[in-house]
Design an enzyme around this catalytic site. Sequence first.
Site, mmCIF file in Angstrom:
data_model
loop_
_atom_site.group_PDB
_atom_site.id
_atom_site.type_symbol
_atom_site.label_atom_id
_atom_site.label_comp_id
_atom_site.label_asym_id
_atom_site.label_seq_id
_atom_site.Cartn_x
_atom_site.Cartn_y
_atom_site.Cartn_z
ATOM 1 N N LYS A 1 -2.214 -1.468 -3.888
ATOM 2 C CA LYS A 1 -3.076 -0.299 -3.853
ATOM 3 C C LYS A 1 -2.250 0.964 -3.964
ATOM 4 O O LYS A 1 -1.224 1.048 -3.288
ATOM 5 C CB LYS A 1 -3.819 -0.322 -2.510
ATOM 6 C CG LYS A 1 -4.731 0.834 -2.263
ATOM 7 C CD LYS A 1 -5.369 0.690 -0.903
ATOM 8 C CE LYS A 1 -6.111 1.974 -0.607
ATOM 9 N NZ LYS A 1 -6.432 2.116 0.777
ATOM 10 N N LYS B 1 0.852 -1.188 0.000
ATOM 11 C CA LYS B 1 0.000 0.000 0.000
ATOM 12 C C LYS B 1 0.888 1.238 0.000
ATOM 13 O O LYS B 1 1.710 1.428 0.896
ATOM 14 C CB LYS B 1 -0.905 -0.007 1.222
ATOM 15 C CG LYS B 1 -1.754 1.254 1.318
ATOM 16 C CD LYS B 1 -2.830 1.132 2.366
ATOM 17 C CE LYS B 1 -3.565 2.457 2.507
ATOM 18 N NZ LYS B 1 -4.634 2.390 3.522
HETATM 19 C C1 PBG Z 1 -7.090 3.716 5.437
HETATM 20 C C2 PBG Z 1 -7.568 3.430 4.065
HETATM 21 C C3 PBG Z 1 -7.474 4.316 3.007
HETATM 22 C C4 PBG Z 1 -8.064 3.712 1.921
HETATM 23 C C5 PBG Z 1 -8.498 2.451 2.325
HETATM 24 N N1 PBG Z 1 -8.162 2.283 3.665
HETATM 25 C C6 PBG Z 1 -6.959 5.710 2.970
HETATM 26 C C7 PBG Z 1 -5.622 5.985 3.511
HETATM 27 O O1 PBG Z 1 -4.777 5.115 3.636
HETATM 28 O O2 PBG Z 1 -5.402 7.139 3.844
HETATM 29 C C8 PBG Z 1 -8.199 4.377 0.592
HETATM 30 C C9 PBG Z 1 -9.226 3.866 -0.335
HETATM 31 C C10 PBG Z 1 -9.566 4.785 -1.448
HETATM 32 O O3 PBG Z 1 -8.936 5.826 -1.671
HETATM 33 O O4 PBG Z 1 -10.512 4.450 -2.159
HETATM 34 N N2 PBG Z 1 -6.889 2.684 6.281
#
Ligand code: PBG
Length: 328
Positions: free
Chosen positions: A253, A200
Amino acid sequence: MSQLDLLNIVHRPRRLRRTAALRNLVQENTLTVNDLVFPLFVMPGTNNVEEVSSMPGSFRFTIDRAVEECKELYDLGIQGIDLFGIPEQKTEDGSEAYNDNGILQQAIRAIKAAVPELCIMTDVALDPFTPFGHDGLVRDGIILNDETVEVLQKMAVSHAEAGADFVSPSDMMDGRIGAIREALDESDHSDVGILSYAAKYASSFYGPFRDALHSAPQFGDKTTYQMNPANTEEAMKEVELDIIEGADIVMVKPGLAYLDIVWRTKERFDVPVAIYHVSGEYAMVKAAAANGWIDEERVMMESLLCMKRAGADIIFTYYAKEAAKRLR
Ligand code: PBG
């Protein structure tokens, strides 16, 4: 006859593209409704939905309305949801995250009762649950690792108790997959799986999601725990560690800008790979379509298909419903 002329006679790649039937026959990858997971935002209250302003066509649902949405999703053939919750209150210790009557726990129970066959995955991270908007606990401006992991263990177990099929840690703390696996096993939930947000990245494509969940970081950014978009080797290491620690499925992601990471993950490891077509990607398509600059439906289907081609087995997307309707 020159060698080039000869080549042109023998090789005519356009032969295979001449008719729709031929194109269908030689198509290598196919998107199906079985590939899709719908990220679902739940909020307190009853009988209400709110459109997310930066994500037109996407909504926050009260639990009763989320249940209705899930029935619709399942009727469309969608196999899974990923639940995100907006708690009644944010506290510095994030304790709402493991409240057995918290927003996610209640939502899991209600959805499981109404649509038992739907696979319920749940977000495990603290960002909506503390005032700081960071995925972990915070002390003196530092995002704490091991203290956070203990809270995530409790959160995952409470989701499992409520009936979650899978937990999806999206926090990027070190060691959390192994710790959550252990906590699930010790609480008699060895059948509950872990989909790890393994690779991520600290991405600017998450902005609209943070609007949706009211979870934007209140100071700094997430670069001390999420990954640098410049790196690939680091992603391989994160994925490998998570698999060793017990992840059943690993995720990359964001989506489109990171297809090379999906490809490398799929090439190197023998586990299902998920990809998250994130909020900013969705918002960009919506905005361009609203201006009449692109064909939304075609861009949506092409984006999802290309994720399949890159090696994704599972696609998390806010377009799941529209894509499912289109695939029928
Ligand atoms: C946070 C989380 C995020 C997303 C999923 N879980 C945002 C972040 O890490 O700040 C993002 C998903 C999206 O942008 O559609 N645990």
